[in-house]
Design a protein around this motif. Structure first.
Motif, PDB file in Angstrom:
ATOM      1  N   ASP A 130      -9.505   2.312  -5.944  1.00 14.96           N
ATOM      2  CA  ASP A 130      -8.392   1.832  -6.758  1.00 14.96           C
ATOM      3  C   ASP A 130      -7.038   2.126  -6.139  1.00 14.96           C
ATOM      4  O   ASP A 130      -6.031   1.572  -6.553  1.00 14.96           O
ATOM      5  CB  ASP A 130      -8.448   2.475  -8.144  1.00 14.96           C
ATOM      6  N   ARG A 131      -7.019   3.034  -5.147  1.00 12.98           N
ATOM      7  CA  ARG A 131      -5.748   3.437  -4.548  1.00 12.98           C
ATOM      8  C   ARG A 131      -5.980   3.908  -3.125  1.00 12.98           C
ATOM      9  O   ARG A 131      -6.969   4.569  -2.833  1.00 12.98           O
ATOM     10  CB  ARG A 131      -5.141   4.569  -5.375  1.00 12.98           C
ATOM     11  N   LEU A 132      -5.071   3.558  -2.227  1.00 17.41           N
ATOM     12  CA  LEU A 132      -5.068   4.059  -0.855  1.00 17.41           C
ATOM     13  C   LEU A 132      -3.848   4.959  -0.711  1.00 17.41           C
ATOM     14  O   LEU A 132      -2.832   4.738  -1.368  1.00 17.41           O
ATOM     15  CB  LEU A 132      -4.962   2.911   0.149  1.00 17.41           C
ATOM     16  N   PHE A 133      -3.945   5.978   0.153  1.00 14.12           N
ATOM     17  CA  PHE A 133      -2.808   6.864   0.336  1.00 14.12           C
ATOM     18  C   PHE A 133      -2.834   7.481   1.726  1.00 14.12           C
ATOM     19  O   PHE A 133      -3.838   7.440   2.430  1.00 14.12           O
ATOM     20  CB  PHE A 133      -2.791   7.964  -0.733  1.00 14.12           C
ATOM     21  N   CYS A 134      -1.697   8.058   2.087  1.00 11.10           N
ATOM     22  CA  CYS A 134      -1.552   8.727   3.370  1.00 11.10           C
ATOM     23  C   CYS A 134      -0.832  10.048   3.129  1.00 11.10           C
ATOM     24  O   CYS A 134       0.204  10.076   2.451  1.00 11.10           O
ATOM     25  CB  CYS A 134      -0.759   7.843   4.322  1.00 11.10           C
ATOM     26  N   ASN A 135      -1.396  11.125   3.667  1.00 13.51           N
ATOM     27  CA  ASN A 135      -0.812  12.457   3.540  1.00 13.51           C
ATOM     28  C   ASN A 135      -0.461  13.000   4.916  1.00 13.51           C
ATOM     29  O   ASN A 135      -1.071  12.614   5.913  1.00 13.51           O
ATOM     30  CB  ASN A 135      -1.796  13.434   2.890  1.00 13.51           C
ATOM     31  N   ASP A 136       0.467  13.919   4.954  1.00 13.78           N
ATOM     32  CA  ASP A 136       0.715  14.690   6.162  1.00 13.78           C
ATOM     33  C   ASP A 136      -0.515  15.577   6.360  1.00 13.78           C
ATOM     34  O   ASP A 136      -0.921  16.293   5.447  1.00 13.78           O
ATOM     35  CB  ASP A 136       1.976  15.537   5.980  1.00 13.78           C
ATOM     36  N   ALA A 137      -1.135  15.532   7.531  1.00 15.67           N
ATOM     37  CA  ALA A 137      -2.381  16.273   7.768  1.00 15.67           C
ATOM     38  C   ALA A 137      -2.174  17.782   7.782  1.00 15.67           C
ATOM     39  O   ALA A 137      -3.114  18.539   7.552  1.00 15.67           O
ATOM     40  CB  ALA A 137      -3.032  15.826   9.071  1.00 15.67           C
ATOM     41  N   SER A 138      -0.963  18.241   8.018  1.00 14.23           N
ATOM     42  CA  SER A 138      -0.692  19.681   8.040  1.00 14.23           C
ATOM     43  C   SER A 138      -0.471  20.241   6.644  1.00 14.23           C
ATOM     44  O   SER A 138      -1.011  21.285   6.292  1.00 14.23           O
ATOM     45  CB  SER A 138       0.549  19.984   8.889  1.00 14.23           C
TER      46      SER A 138
END
Length: 178
Positions: A130-138
């Motif tokens: 229902d949702r895609l997202f991107c996070n800072d991996a650190s």
């Protein structure tokens, strides 16, 4: 980094890729994902970290020691129902993911004869996010999110600076509890 990772039932094992020696083994309750061709993988690796999806969290594991460095929730938003982490990938110091309904992913190993290659019936239904997202991996801090329709997990891929996927914007599909 010279390591090969293998997932077993509720376990991840790191092997020396040159001689097969076990480097470390980590038992992870609820680590389950089957029928990946109709869903998506539940872990990915960089030289330094292994990112492993476990229900509502993504565990960040040191690839050399097997120690859990951090745990990132699938969402920091207040929602009426719990959701789980679906797709996971890393690229250019970013951690990409998707959010699925609780229990949607394939976690039943005993799905019946031929469940992995059946051509019809409920076992052939694809898993959708229902949702895609991107996070800072650190830090795990979200950098962006997308909610435009229902995304087929098996179609999500990243190339260059672009994420590609197939989605349905049909209102009946979006509103479906399944």
């Amino acid at each position: 980094g010279g390591r090969l990772f293998l997932q077993g039932l509720h376990r991840i094992i790191a092997l020396d890729s040159f001689n097969g020696t076990v480097i470390w083994s980590l038992e992870i309750p609820n680590l389950e994902r089957f029928n990946v061709p109709r869903d998506c993988s539940n872990w990915c690796a960089t030289r330094e970290h292994l990112y492993v999806v476990v229900k509502q969290e993504c565990w960040k594991i040191n690839t050399a020691t097997g120690s859990v460095v951090d745990r990132f929730p699938v969402s920091n938003r207040e929602t009426e129902s719990k959701t789980e982490w679906g797709y996971v990938a890393t690229h250019n110091d970013r951690l990409y993911g998707s959010e699925v309904a609780t229990g949607a992913s394939w976690t039943d190993f005993w799905g019946g004869e031929g469940w992995y290659d059946a051509r019809s019936g409920p076992v052939t239904f694809p898993i959708c996010s229902d949702r895609l997202f991107c996070n800072d991996a650190s830090t795990g801090e979200m950098t962006w999110e997308y909610q435009g329709g229902v995304v087929l997990n098996s179609t999500i891929s990243i190339g260059g600076q672009t994420m590609y996927f197939v989605e349905s914007r049909n209102s009946e599909v979006i509103d479906s509890k399944d």
